[in-house]
Design a protein around this motif. Sequence first.
Motif, mmCIF file in Angstrom:
data_model
loop_
_atom_site.group_PDB
_atom_site.id
_atom_site.type_symbol
_atom_site.label_atom_id
_atom_site.label_comp_id
_atom_site.label_asym_id
_atom_site.label_seq_id
_atom_site.Cartn_x
_atom_site.Cartn_y
_atom_site.Cartn_z
ATOM 1 N N CYS A 299 -4.219 38.296 31.326
ATOM 2 C CA CYS A 299 -4.135 36.833 31.349
ATOM 3 C C CYS A 299 -5.248 36.193 30.522
ATOM 4 O O CYS A 299 -6.412 36.594 30.607
ATOM 5 C CB CYS A 299 -4.202 36.348 32.790
ATOM 6 N N MET B 2 1.115 27.253 38.298
ATOM 7 C CA MET B 2 1.029 28.479 37.505
ATOM 8 C C MET B 2 0.177 28.274 36.263
ATOM 9 O O MET B 2 0.256 29.033 35.301
ATOM 10 C CB MET B 2 2.433 28.958 37.098
ATOM 11 N N GLY C 187 -6.125 29.106 36.896
ATOM 12 C CA GLY C 187 -6.729 29.173 38.221
ATOM 13 C C GLY C 187 -5.882 29.891 39.246
ATOM 14 O O GLY C 187 -4.696 30.138 39.039
ATOM 15 N N GLU C 188 -6.527 30.286 40.337
ATOM 16 C CA GLU C 188 -5.840 30.912 41.463
ATOM 17 C C GLU C 188 -5.714 29.838 42.554
ATOM 18 O O GLU C 188 -6.719 29.496 43.200
ATOM 19 C CB GLU C 188 -6.657 32.123 41.946
ATOM 20 N N SER D 260 -2.085 35.545 42.949
ATOM 21 C CA SER D 260 -2.313 36.928 42.570
ATOM 22 C C SER D 260 -2.394 37.816 43.818
ATOM 23 O O SER D 260 -2.449 39.034 43.698
ATOM 24 C CB SER D 260 -3.607 37.025 41.768
ATOM 25 N N SER E 140 2.377 37.310 42.306
ATOM 26 C CA SER E 140 2.234 38.067 41.062
ATOM 27 C C SER E 140 2.052 39.530 41.429
ATOM 28 O O SER E 140 0.951 39.974 41.722
ATOM 29 C CB SER E 140 1.011 37.563 40.292
ATOM 30 N N HIS F 44 3.618 42.582 39.693
ATOM 31 C CA HIS F 44 3.397 43.234 38.392
ATOM 32 C C HIS F 44 3.288 44.760 38.374
ATOM 33 O O HIS F 44 3.238 45.352 37.299
ATOM 34 C CB HIS F 44 2.145 42.679 37.687
ATOM 35 N N GLU G 53 6.782 37.871 40.948
ATOM 36 C CA GLU G 53 6.697 37.865 39.495
ATOM 37 C C GLU G 53 6.297 39.265 39.024
ATOM 38 O O GLU G 53 5.409 39.899 39.608
ATOM 39 C CB GLU G 53 5.644 36.846 39.041
ATOM 40 N N ALA H 189 5.527 41.000 35.354
ATOM 41 C CA ALA H 189 5.399 40.876 33.897
ATOM 42 C C ALA H 189 5.556 42.255 33.279
ATOM 43 O O ALA H 189 4.789 43.176 33.590
ATOM 44 C CB ALA H 189 4.049 40.272 33.530
ATOM 45 N N ILE I 134 9.078 38.749 33.830
ATOM 46 C CA ILE I 134 8.471 37.979 32.731
ATOM 47 C C ILE I 134 8.148 38.949 31.603
ATOM 48 O O ILE I 134 7.384 39.888 31.801
ATOM 49 C CB ILE I 134 7.132 37.312 33.172
ATOM 50 N N PRO I 135 8.759 38.746 30.429
ATOM 51 C CA PRO I 135 8.335 39.578 29.293
ATOM 52 C C PRO I 135 6.855 39.237 29.051
ATOM 53 O O PRO I 135 6.531 38.076 28.849
ATOM 54 C CB PRO I 135 9.215 39.078 28.145
ATOM 55 N N ILE I 136 5.973 40.208 29.148
ATOM 56 C CA ILE I 136 4.538 39.884 29.107
ATOM 57 C C ILE I 136 4.188 39.232 27.764
ATOM 58 O O ILE I 136 4.687 39.645 26.714
ATOM 59 C CB ILE I 136 3.666 41.136 29.381
ATOM 60 N N ASN I 137 3.393 38.205 27.805
ATOM 61 C CA ASN I 137 2.974 37.545 26.573
ATOM 62 C C ASN I 137 1.674 38.151 26.088
ATOM 63 O O ASN I 137 0.735 38.323 26.865
ATOM 64 C CB ASN I 137 2.781 36.046 26.829
ATOM 65 N N ILE J 298 -1.845 38.383 24.565
ATOM 66 C CA ILE J 298 -2.979 37.468 24.462
ATOM 67 C C ILE J 298 -4.017 38.062 23.523
ATOM 68 O O ILE J 298 -3.994 39.267 23.254
ATOM 69 C CB ILE J 298 -3.627 37.189 25.844
ATOM 70 N N CYS K 148 3.465 31.738 29.944
ATOM 71 C CA CYS K 148 2.760 32.335 31.080
ATOM 72 C C CYS K 148 1.555 33.125 30.611
ATOM 73 O O CYS K 148 1.664 33.977 29.731
ATOM 74 C CB CYS K 148 3.672 33.313 31.808
HETATM 75 N N1 SAH Z 1 -3.320 32.729 39.505
HETATM 76 C C1 SAH Z 1 -1.967 32.576 39.879
HETATM 77 C C2 SAH Z 1 -1.172 31.582 39.035
HETATM 78 C C3 SAH Z 1 -1.341 31.568 37.543
HETATM 79 S S1 SAH Z 1 -0.440 32.535 36.442
HETATM 80 C C4 SAH Z 1 -1.280 33.910 39.880
HETATM 81 O O1 SAH Z 1 -1.888 34.890 39.503
HETATM 82 O O2 SAH Z 1 -0.142 34.001 40.328
HETATM 83 C C5 SAH Z 1 1.264 32.350 36.540
HETATM 84 C C6 SAH Z 1 1.985 33.670 36.275
HETATM 85 O O3 SAH Z 1 1.843 34.134 34.918
HETATM 86 C C7 SAH Z 1 1.455 34.785 37.163
HETATM 87 O O4 SAH Z 1 2.506 35.531 37.684
HETATM 88 C C8 SAH Z 1 0.664 35.611 36.172
HETATM 89 O O5 SAH Z 1 0.455 36.916 36.632
HETATM 90 C C9 SAH Z 1 1.533 35.522 34.950
HETATM 91 N N2 SAH Z 1 0.862 35.921 33.718
HETATM 92 C C10 SAH Z 1 -0.448 35.940 33.440
HETATM 93 N N3 SAH Z 1 -0.678 36.413 32.194
HETATM 94 C C11 SAH Z 1 0.532 36.685 31.679
HETATM 95 C C12 SAH Z 1 0.967 37.173 30.425
HETATM 96 N N4 SAH Z 1 0.101 37.486 29.459
HETATM 97 N N5 SAH Z 1 2.302 37.305 30.227
HETATM 98 C C13 SAH Z 1 3.179 36.974 31.195
HETATM 99 N N6 SAH Z 1 2.836 36.517 32.390
HETATM 100 C C14 SAH Z 1 1.520 36.384 32.636
#
Ligand code: SAH
Length: 340
Positions: free
Chosen positions: A117, A154, A157-158, A191, A212, A214, A254, A256, A285-288, A290, A331
């Motif tokens: 993230c 989303m 922050g948490e 999380s 989340s 994962h 969720e 990813a 969620i297809p991971i994005n 970063i 995301c």
């Molecule tokens: N902190 C909270 C909310 C923020 S993130 C949490 O962890 O749930 C919202 C969602 O995006 C979460 O499920 C998180 O795990 C996901 N996320 C974070 N980084 C991501 C990425 N690079 N690709 C896809 N999803 C991601």
Amino acid sequence: MKNIKDYSLEELKEEMKKINEKPFRAVQISEWLYQNRVSNFDDMTNLSIAFREKLKELYYIKEFKIQKKQVASDGTKKYLFDLLDGNAIETVLMEYHHGYSICVSSQIGCKMGCKFCASTGIPFVRNLTSGEILEQIMAVERDENIRISNVVFMGIGEPLDNYDNVVKAIKMINDPKVLNIGARHISISTSGLVPKIYKLAEENIQCTLSISLHATTDEQRSSMMPVNNTYNIEELLQACRDYVEKTHRRISFEYALAKENNDNLDDAKRLVKLLKGMLCHVNLIPINKIENGEYTKSTNENIMKFRDYLNEHGIVATIRRELGSDIDAACGQLRRKNLN
Ligand code: SAH
């Protein structure tokens, strides 16, 4: 000086008593703020001038200034809002066929350290107040001249690490006399702060809880999300089962998908085992990618195979639409920004 939007109606009534005013004044102020959306006390014309002056001395009405606004090719909009203390936060507006959905931030920075993230790696500064959470929605509604119908926690922050302010904000977002958005249209994503999930189950709000997850083994999840070292998968799922029992609400998990990390059929099999029998839904969620991130997106083929496996084995799974990735609004791509 205090931000007047940080008070719930009940708290504002208490404030009025403290400053020797009648509690019903709080109702009038609240109507001006949230129904008429005025931006200064002078517009509250059914209050005496002397009372308005007194309010001005004690409180302020903060409207966020837009530092930057970006529009993605799919129409998703990302706002960078300027806070009073020199910090800035991001908020994302998405349009769906059923209305507008907003992704709000709950903290400036994040302590959770999830490896995938973008909000990780920048120091945590502070919690957002409930007024700052509300104002993200009000500022976007003002800017676009729309009414928002869905709110997801989303952004940065948490949310459960800022429990009191987030819960107060949710109650106000939901209140027919404040923002009037149905609780079922409000989602809070965590999380996995287990004690706070138990606490949330007691609040009697019908919002949607997203987890989340994962990963399907503790080893794998801990390598992606340090929080798993404190609350492991079994403890997390036990809290989820308790949440469903108490609220009768379906949980959204969720997941990813990252290439060669958590996206093969063994993972899908373990996921089915973990979630079997629970009232839930899986959001893939297809991971994005970063900056400097070690994970890359799974192939479309793997993502669809994963989804199909879950669906064929009794777990309802859908693939989350990717919105806003060309402006880093998808995301996990939001970051805390400092103003220069
Ligand atoms: N902190 C909270 C909310 C923020 S993130 C949490 O962890 O749930 C919202 C969602 O995006 C979460 O499920 C998180 O795990 C996901 N996320 C974070 N980084 C991501 C990425 N690079 N690709 C896809 N999803 C991601």
